[in-house]
Design a protein around this motif. Structure first.
Motif: not given
Length: 93
Positions: A29-35
């Motif tokens: 989820l953290d990685a998706l927020c940064a994309r």
């Protein structure tokens, strides 16, 4: 709306983490927020993204239709527990 990645401010996480530390789903989820969001819908091996959304599977299990009913119930309960732990951590943010 721009395609620049959203930058979340660091947040103190009060309270206990789920047992065993943050689940792998939280890292995802953290990685998706940064994309950034793509201009058009696109499908990849990990999921689907489009203007304003990312859609992925956080975890999956095997089929349960041939499983022993007690094993299937236990698997469903584990899923409910994992989801509740993830919701608890994310809601603190």
């Amino acid at each position: 709306m721009t395609n620049e990645p959203r930058r979340a401010a660091p947040v103190a996480r009060p309270g206990p983490e789920p047992p065993g530390g943050p689940p792998a789903a939280l890292t995802t989820l953290d990685a998706l927020c940064a994309r950034p969001f793509p201009e058009q819908r696109e499908h990849t091996a990990v999921g689907t993204s489009g203007p304003g959304f990312h859609l992925i599977r956080l975890w999956a299990g095997g089929p349960l239709w041939d499983a022993d009913p007690a094993d299937a119930a236990a698997a469903r309960e584990r899923c409910v527990d994992e989801l509740a732990a993830l919701v608890a951590v994310v809601s603190l943010r």
